[in-house]
Design an enzyme around this catalytic site. Structure first.
Site, PDB file in Angstrom:
ATOM      1  N   PRO A   2     -53.344 -83.003 -62.642  1.00  0.00           N
ATOM      2  CA  PRO A   2     -54.549 -82.953 -63.361  1.00  0.00           C
ATOM      3  C   PRO A   2     -55.778 -82.771 -63.239  1.00  0.00           C
ATOM      4  CG  PRO A   2     -53.944 -85.660 -64.585  1.00  0.00           C
ATOM      5  CD  PRO A   2     -53.512 -84.754 -62.912  1.00  0.00           C
ATOM      6  N   LYS A  55     -62.795 -82.977 -64.719  1.00  0.00           N
ATOM      7  CA  LYS A  55     -61.827 -83.470 -65.117  1.00  0.00           C
ATOM      8  C   LYS A  55     -61.990 -84.592 -66.146  1.00  0.00           C
ATOM      9  CE  LYS A  55     -60.286 -82.740 -60.534  1.00  0.00           C
ATOM     10  NZ  LYS A  55     -59.561 -83.343 -59.393  1.00  0.00           N
ATOM     11  N   ARG A 247     -55.522 -84.638 -48.246  1.00  0.00           N
ATOM     12  CA  ARG A 247     -54.886 -84.281 -49.200  1.00  0.00           C
ATOM     13  C   ARG A 247     -54.479 -83.005 -48.608  1.00  0.00           C
ATOM     14  NH1 ARG A 247     -56.322 -84.553 -54.395  1.00  0.00           N
ATOM     15  NH2 ARG A 247     -54.921 -83.936 -55.168  1.00  0.00           N
TER      16      ARG A 247
END
Ligand SMILES: [Zn+2]
Length: 257
Positions: A2, A55, A247
């Site tokens: 998310p 977030k 990442r």
């Protein structure tokens, strides 16, 4: 995983289900919360508001108590009509809030904590957050200042993931933003102009806000498309781990400079 748009959308849906509604029950099925007595501490309190910053999601109860959640890689919020089947297994629910009409469920944590309203204003994880790209107004000056205080040798793609620079961008939107702005995510911050990086977030912001409003699936141009032809120039899209957390960054070596 998310990103800010998903969390803002969840905040709106959770808010629509809870704010101003009678709270019938609050349950914390996860053993981790067995001794925290949230149902007792929250009994009789209504929900004043639900909001998000980047977030992070906040459910603000009457009487200065706030639930803080961060979904990291695994968590999710679900809003269901009473009796509707949940989209994850019940034993993955950490929190269930029921109203006469809805069940609001937080699944799979991993950050879910009850804090006083004043602690939300002093908690370092929250006070160090950069401006929220999804907020009604985005403070470009604060964003630029934070970015210029960051390590100038850091790749711009990695720096955009750092929530202290700008809150809300995750790995997929980072890749898309760099692609749309034709900026190589590996270029050092020192070699990226203010105009370039502002151009990038100005392209990204309306897309993320639209996604938060509509919940429509993102149409990725480079993210997750390693080896496929670039939609702009046809070069094969590359992928490689970047930054401390390695990442995976996706980019077009042909047209992103
Ligand atoms: Zn290209």
């Amino acid at each position: 995983m998310p990103e800010g748009d998903t969390v803002h959308r969840a905040a709106r849906r959770v808010g629509e289900a809870l704010v101003g509604r009678a709270i019938v029950s609050i349950e914390t099925p996860h053993p981790r919360f067995a001794r925290d007595r949230w149902p007792e501490r929250l009994a009789g309190r209504g929900v004043r508001g639900v909001d998000a910053h980047g977030k992070h999601l906040f459910v603000r109860f009457e009487g200065e108590l706030t639930l803080h959640s961060h979904l990291r890689m695994s968590g999710a919020w679900g809003v269901y009509r009473r009796g509707e089947t949940w989209r994850r297994a019940p034993d993955r629910a950490w929190l269930v809030i029921r109203t006469p009409d809805h069940e609001v469920v937080e699944f799979d944590g991993p950050v879910l904590e009850l804090m006083t309203e004043s602690r939300t204003r002093f908690d370092r994880r929250l006070t160090t957050l950069g401006p929220d790209l999804l907020a009604e107004s985005f403070d470009e000056r604060v964003f630029l200042r934070r970015l210029r205080e960051d390590d100038p040798t850091r790749g711009v793609g990695d720096a955009l993931l750092d929530q202290r620079n700008v809150a809300g961008i995750g790995n997929a939107w980072k890749a898309e933003g760099c692609f749309l702005a034709a900026v190589d995510p590996w270029r050092a911050l020192a070699a990226v102009s203010d105009e370039e990086v502002l151009g990038l977030v100005r392209l990204l912001r309306p897309l993320m806000r639209e996604s938060a409003a509509s919940g429509a699936a993102k149409s990725a141009r480079v993210y997750g498309r390693a080896g496929l032809p670039c939609p702009r120039c046809g070069t094969r899209i590359a992928a490689r781990g970047q930054g401390d957390h390695s990442r995976t960054t996706y980019w077009c070596p042909g047209c992103q400079r």
